[in-house]
Motif scaffolding. Structure first.
Motif, PDB file in Angstrom:
ATOM      1  N   VAL A 102       0.847  -1.194   0.000  1.00 18.49           N
ATOM      2  CA  VAL A 102       0.000   0.000   0.000  1.00 18.49           C
ATOM      3  C   VAL A 102       0.886   1.249   0.000  1.00 18.49           C
ATOM      4  N   THR A 103       1.011   1.875  -1.148  1.00 18.87           N
ATOM      5  CA  THR A 103       1.857   3.082  -1.238  1.00 18.87           C
ATOM      6  C   THR A 103       1.152   4.240  -1.938  1.00 18.87           C
ATOM      7  N   THR A 104      -0.106   4.047  -2.367  1.00 18.62           N
ATOM      8  CA  THR A 104      -0.796   5.121  -3.113  1.00 18.62           C
ATOM      9  C   THR A 104      -2.171   5.372  -2.493  1.00 18.62           C
ATOM     10  N   GLN A 105      -2.193   5.434  -1.167  1.00 18.12           N
ATOM     11  CA  GLN A 105      -3.476   5.422  -0.463  1.00 18.12           C
ATOM     12  C   GLN A 105      -3.965   6.800  -0.075  1.00 18.12           C
ATOM     13  N   ALA A 106      -5.297   6.911   0.035  1.00 17.22           N
ATOM     14  CA  ALA A 106      -5.909   8.167   0.460  1.00 17.22           C
ATOM     15  C   ALA A 106      -6.017   8.161   1.990  1.00 17.22           C
ATOM     16  N   ASP A 107      -4.896   8.446   2.629  1.00 14.06           N
ATOM     17  CA  ASP A 107      -4.855   8.678   4.069  1.00 14.06           C
ATOM     18  C   ASP A 107      -5.340   7.514   4.942  1.00 14.06           C
ATOM     19  N   TRP A 108      -4.895   6.304   4.645  1.00 16.33           N
ATOM     20  CA  TRP A 108      -5.065   5.215   5.606  1.00 16.33           C
ATOM     21  C   TRP A 108      -3.783   4.403   5.615  1.00 16.33           C
TER      22      TRP A 108
END
Ligand code: HEM
Length: 343
Positions: A173-179
């Motif tokens: 997970v490296t392109t997540q919207a703030d989680w």
């Protein structure tokens, strides 16, 4: 046709842009002039040529640069990729699924050859040509999830199914919207969705979980989620909040078109064959407001969606500071004409 891969950045000088062809295939996610959470799932089947549904795992012009950005994130923070020990079979299931989809969808870029358990994988855009034994992690340079995750646009979460629930037991997970994967790893479906407003009370998660627990093999499903991001930054993680949180204060009425991005996640869910786990692919597409309004019906509709968004969602999505400026900017592109249903 071979894809021409762009050289661009998602940090520092932010050279990421969409070509006109890529704007046309952008998955604009709003079927209506207003937006509220729902169980918006539909079968993940192939769609028209020139859309993101042309193949079930989409590869586009940003592929090579996105993989370079992922490598940078993993170098700084190896905990962005984690898998609990019981997830090894699900890791192999994931590797197989993605290799098969890519080789089928983009034969000019990817080739998979199988000789029993001896597999050869060629990834031409990234210059990879590896032979390994399927099921034997010692024959790969790293564990299967990280190996294939470093070659796949979008974040991957693998959830284990047990006790009538889903458990986030592996992911890259490296392109997540703030989680944060590191925070959520080991949590179940209701727990990791804990912070989402309104949807719990409306039974959205209860219905979604029930549906997913019965997801059959070979019948993947998909849904859209969306938020907004300042600058074309892929890695908007809680871990890196000091780097991007303040970007939100830099929006002015003059720079909305360039700085404010619609961030769309095409989320696909796949039952995995051996492990009975589920792969959740969260593929992120970014488009700035200048690009968005090149399609008049999108400019019109996004103005209305953003202008009528419930306060709880404005707060949760973190867009409070720049929403008013963006709505005002978009108003120039809304002539008040009625919009039809559908995107
Ligand atoms: C948000 C994961 C399936 C609806 C989230 C978040 C995570 C997540 C990590 C962020 C929560 C936070 O603020 O920390 C997953 C995983 C899924 C899954 C791993 C599959 C196994 C679904 C499904 C639905 C759904 C099927 C359908 C209703 C939502 C919604 C949000 C959310 C509405 C809030 C998004 C926003 O406003 O930006 N999900 N999810 N999720 N999820 Fe899921």
């Amino acid at each position: 046709m071979a894809i021409v891969f762009r050289q661009e950045t998602f940090r520092d000088d932010f050279t990421y842009r969409n070509s006109p062809e890529n704007i046309r295939r952008f998955p604009f996610p709003f079927p209506d002039d207003n937006y509220m959470y729902s169980v918006n799932m539909e079968p993940h089947v192939k769609g028209a040529k020139g859309t993101v549904f042309e193949n079930l795992i989409d590869v586009d012009e940003h592929y090579v640069s996105e993989m370079a950005d992922r490598a940078l994130v993993l170098k700084q923070d190896p905990l962005r990729c984690q898998a609990l020990p019981h997830m090894m079979q699900a890791q192999w299931d994931t590797l197989e699924l993605i290799m098969e989809q890519k080789a089928e969808g983009y034969p000019e870029h990817f080739t998979l050859t199988k000789d029993g358990n001896r597999w050869r994988w060629i990834n031409r855009p990234l210059g990879i040509d590896d032979t390994f034994t399927f099921g034997d992690a010692t024959t790969l340079p790293m564990e299967p999830l990280e190996y294939i995750g470093r070659q796949t646009q979008g974040d991957l979460a693998i959830v284990d199914q047990r006790e009538n629930n889903l458990w986030m037991d592996a992911g890259i997970v490296t392109t997540q919207a703030d989680w944060s994967l590191d925070f959520d790893v080991g949590m179940n479906f209701m727990e990791w969705h804990g912070p989402v407003p309104l949807a719990h009370q409306q039974g959205v998660f209860e219905r979604a979980l029930k549906f997913l627990l019965n997801l059959p093999l070979g019948k993947p499903t998909r849904r859209f989620n969306w938020t907004m991001t300042i600058n074309p930054r892929l890695d908007t993680s809680p871990e890196n909040f000091p780097k991007w949180g303040t970007d939100r204060t830099t929006v002015t009425p003059e720079n909305v078109g360039e700085k404010v991005h619609l961030r769309v996640e095409l989320q696909t869910l796949w039952r995995l064959p051996r492990s009975n786990a589920m792969l959740f692919v969260i593929r992120c597409y970014l488009m700035n407001m200048n690009e968005l309004v090149t399609v008049p019906k999108w400019g019109r509709r996004f103005h209305r969606v953003l202008g009528s968004l419930p306060p709880e969602l404005i707060d949760y999505k973190g867009i409070t500071r720049y929403r008013d400026d963006t709505v005002a900017w978009l108003s120039k592109y809304d002539d008040g004409a009625p919009t039809s249903a559908g995107t």
